[in-house]
Design a protein around this motif. Sequence first.
Motif, PDB file in Angstrom:
ATOM      1  N   HIS A 238       0.808  -1.766  -0.170  1.00 58.22           N
ATOM      2  CA  HIS A 238       0.206  -0.016   0.190  1.00 58.22           C
ATOM      3  C   HIS A 238       0.710   1.095  -0.436  1.00 58.22           C
TER       4      HIS A 238
ATOM      5  N   HIS B 135      -5.138  -7.731  -1.639  1.00 59.69           N
ATOM      6  CA  HIS B 135      -4.077  -6.217  -1.501  1.00 59.69           C
ATOM      7  C   HIS B 135      -3.318  -5.311  -2.484  1.00 59.69           C
TER       8      HIS B 135
ATOM      9  N   VAL C  65      -4.494  -1.941  -4.420  1.00 65.34           N
ATOM     10  CA  VAL C  65      -3.783  -1.538  -4.706  1.00 65.34           C
ATOM     11  C   VAL C  65      -3.600  -0.857  -6.066  1.00 65.34           C
TER      12      VAL C  65
ATOM     13  N   VAL D 147      -4.104   6.195   0.672  1.00 71.60           N
ATOM     14  CA  VAL D 147      -3.219   4.868   0.432  1.00 71.60           C
ATOM     15  C   VAL D 147      -2.608   4.422   2.392  1.00 71.60           C
TER      16      VAL D 147
ATOM     17  N   GLY E  30      -4.941   2.328   4.409  1.00 76.12           N
ATOM     18  CA  GLY E  30      -4.991   1.531   3.598  1.00 76.12           C
ATOM     19  C   GLY E  30      -4.347   0.448   3.419  1.00 76.12           C
TER      20      GLY E  30
ATOM     21  N   TYR F  66     -10.493   0.369  -1.460  1.00 81.03           N
ATOM     22  CA  TYR F  66     -10.444   2.212  -1.224  1.00 81.03           C
ATOM     23  C   TYR F  66     -11.742   2.497  -1.931  1.00 81.03           C
TER      24      TYR F  66
END
Length: 178
Positions: free
Chosen positions: A58, A92, A96, A155, A158, A170
């Motif tokens: 992230h 993840h 991203v 960001v 996250g 997000y």
Amino acid sequence: MTQNYEKLEKLDDLLKKGIITEDEFFHEKEKILNGSQRDISDNNLFGLRENTYCFLIHISVLLGFFYIVLGIVIPIILWVINRERYQNVDLHGKNVLNWIISVSIYLIVAFFLCLLIGVVSISTFTSSFSLHTPFSMLSGFFPIVLLMILNIVFVIIGAIKANMGIVWRYPLALRILK
């Protein structure tokens, strides 16, 4: 190599003294003999916990503020290296990448809106383009600044959630990679 022999000798002494069972002996022996080789070749998390590694995926997006290619390439590399071995890394990484793609699309649209309204305002309202024109601020520059602020905030959120072991999607991110 000599450290392994010393560990095995100590383990054998513990077994002979009856401190550990044979099962424990063989389990620890297996870890000693195969553990050092496996740690080097199989551990692609670079010695980090999985949550910390996801945190880095992230937070590496912020490298794009220094050099835009780094903010795209580093998260992709970190994701690709371990996406098949660790499910959380895959989740993840997809989140991203969805965010990176979404922000790129939003920035391109905002940039073209800025140019389009700027050209229209030059030809219609004034003889020269000014950044203080309400049309240009609302059509392009304001959304670009807002996107950059949201990028930083999302960001960081996250990354913090990833470090806590939570997969966080997000907001505003298009679901391209599922």
